[in-house]
Design an enzyme around this catalytic site. Structure first.
Site, PDB file in Angstrom:
ATOM      1  CB  CYS A  85       0.000  12.090 -64.049  1.00  0.00           C
ATOM      2  SG  CYS A  85      -1.634  12.805 -63.874  1.00  0.00           S
ATOM      3  N   GLY A  86      -1.839   9.083 -64.078  1.00  0.00           N
ATOM      4  CA  GLY A  86      -2.677   8.207 -64.899  1.00  0.00           C
ATOM      5  C   GLY A  86      -3.624   8.988 -65.791  1.00  0.00           C
ATOM      6  CG  HIS A  87      -5.669  13.019 -65.031  1.00  0.00           C
ATOM      7  ND1 HIS A  87      -4.839  13.432 -64.014  1.00  0.00           N
ATOM      8  CD2 HIS A  87      -5.810  14.099 -65.852  1.00  0.00           C
ATOM      9  CE1 HIS A  87      -4.494  14.697 -64.193  1.00  0.00           C
ATOM     10  NE2 HIS A  87      -5.086  15.130 -65.295  1.00  0.00           N
ATOM     11  CG  HIS A 200      -1.261  11.790 -54.676  1.00  0.00           C
ATOM     12  ND1 HIS A 200       0.077  11.993 -54.901  1.00  0.00           N
ATOM     13  CD2 HIS A 200      -1.910  12.258 -55.772  1.00  0.00           C
ATOM     14  CE1 HIS A 200       0.241  12.565 -56.079  1.00  0.00           C
ATOM     15  NE2 HIS A 200      -0.942  12.738 -56.637  1.00  0.00           N
ATOM     16  CG  ASP A 226      -7.589  13.189 -59.853  1.00  0.00           C
ATOM     17  OD1 ASP A 226      -8.330  13.513 -60.785  1.00  0.00           O
ATOM     18  OD2 ASP A 226      -6.586  12.473 -59.995  1.00  0.00           O
ATOM     19  CB  CYS A 230      -6.634   9.488 -58.802  1.00  0.00           C
ATOM     20  SG  CYS A 230      -4.868   9.782 -58.571  1.00  0.00           S
ATOM     21  N   GLY A 231      -5.597   7.924 -61.767  1.00  0.00           N
ATOM     22  CA  GLY A 231      -4.995   6.693 -62.323  1.00  0.00           C
ATOM     23  C   GLY A 231      -3.972   6.066 -61.395  1.00  0.00           C
ATOM     24  CB  THR A 232      -0.938   7.306 -59.653  1.00  0.00           C
ATOM     25  OG1 THR A 232      -1.459   8.590 -59.263  1.00  0.00           O
ATOM     26  CG2 THR A 232      -0.081   7.476 -60.903  1.00  0.00           C
TER      27      THR A 232
END
Ligand code: PYC
Length: 306
Positions: A85-87, A200, A226, A230-232
């Site tokens: 999870c990027g964020h 996603h 999100d 969204c980082g990913t």
């Protein structure tokens, strides 16, 4: 249980910093399975109502199995677990820094899908060098009930994404509920038409801010979207742009999210596999709460509302 809440570009993260489940030893992937098998009630208690909401992403942190890492991290939400999870990673780094447990500079974090490198910059921004990401399918045609054919790419960005610009929807907050309905139908179609692993859905449109390259709307596993870019999802986008020859290594891509906040992304090629890139995503998180969750055995919703 002590939790620190933060938000990254609008998307919340709740990090368990004391009193979390003892997931034993092993890799983050092994411990995620232990979490799922034996402590899933803790996941639901932490992120679901009445303590949380569908939007909240939870983070469990613990000692790493790899001694080069600062910590192991497992992300989860109202319906299950996330690979990366990027964020959330940016939120965890901001949380550890706020607690004085992580200093500025570079650190490694173990996640269930691999090791990520994070840099806590002097500005307070956090850069996340993600796991290798790649596009697996190009412009596949999906038949979406009530909408017809939608074409898009399938890519791994630390989670599985279907990415499309071919949707006819307005990418803005006023249309959030119809975007959720549409993206849920797209996910159902993608899952039943060849890509069951995709959880996603990422829709793209023109950005509001002139400095950004694109705006997105990302439907997360479940029915929440999100609030951040969204980082990913941004990593998956970079993988698609790289595969299409539309973004060169080192070139910056500014991905705006549905709230108008943005992440900056760049990539390098993965030297070990020609189809993959290694993206770095940069963003900022803010701490919003330092709380204790109380679990009352007489509370019918002790483990969250199911
Ligand atoms: O930032 O990668 C992300 C993410 C995944 C789900 C929610 N946020």
């Amino acid at each position: 249980m002590r939790v620190i809440d933060s938000h990254t570009a609008g998307e919340p993260t709740r990090t368990i910093v004391e009193g979390g489940p003892d997931l034993g030893t092993g890799t983050a992937a092994e411990r995620l399975e232990r979490f799922r098998q034996s402590f899933d009630h803790v996941r639901t208690a932490v992120v679901r109502e009445p303590r949380g909401s569908d939007v909240l992403v939870g983070a469990w942190i613990g000692p790493p199995s790899d001694p080069t890492c600062a910590a192991a991290v497992i992300f989860f939400n109202n319906v299950g677990y996330l690979g990366m999870c990027g964020h959330g990673t940016i939120g965890v780094v901001a949380t550890l820094a706020w607690l004085g447990r992580l200093q500025r500079g570079e650190h490694r974090l173990e996640t269930p899908v691999g090791i990520v490198t994070v840099v806590l910059n002097d500005s307070g921004e956090v850069s996340v060098r993600n796991v290798p990401c790649w596009r697996v399918a190009t412009q596949v045609s999906i038949d979406v009930a009530g909408h017809g054919t939608v074409r898009g790419d399938v890519a791994w960005g630390g989670n599985w994404f279907f990415l499309t610009e071919d949707h006819g929807q307005s990418i803005d907050l006023q249309h959030a509920s119809s975007l959720v309905t549409f993206a849920s139908k797209v996910r159902h179609a993608v899952n039943t038409q060849g890509y069951p692993e995709v959880d996603h859905i990422e829709l793209f449109g023109p950005p509001r801010n002139a400095s950004a390259n694109s705006a997105n709307f990302v439907l997360c596993p479940g029915a929440a979207y999100d609030r951040s870019p969204c980082g990913t999802g941004t990593s998956a986008k970079l993988a698609c742009l790289a595969a299409a020859g539309k973004l060169a290594p080192g070139e910056e891509w500014i991905q705006e999210g549905i709230l108008g906040t943005s992440f900056r992304g760049r990539y390098v090629r993965d030297e070990t596999r020609p189809d993959a890139i290694i993206p770095t995503i940069t963003g900022t998180a803010h701490i919003t709460a330092d709380s204790r969750l109380v679990f009352d055995k007489h509370d019918p919703f002790q483990w969250g509302i199911h």
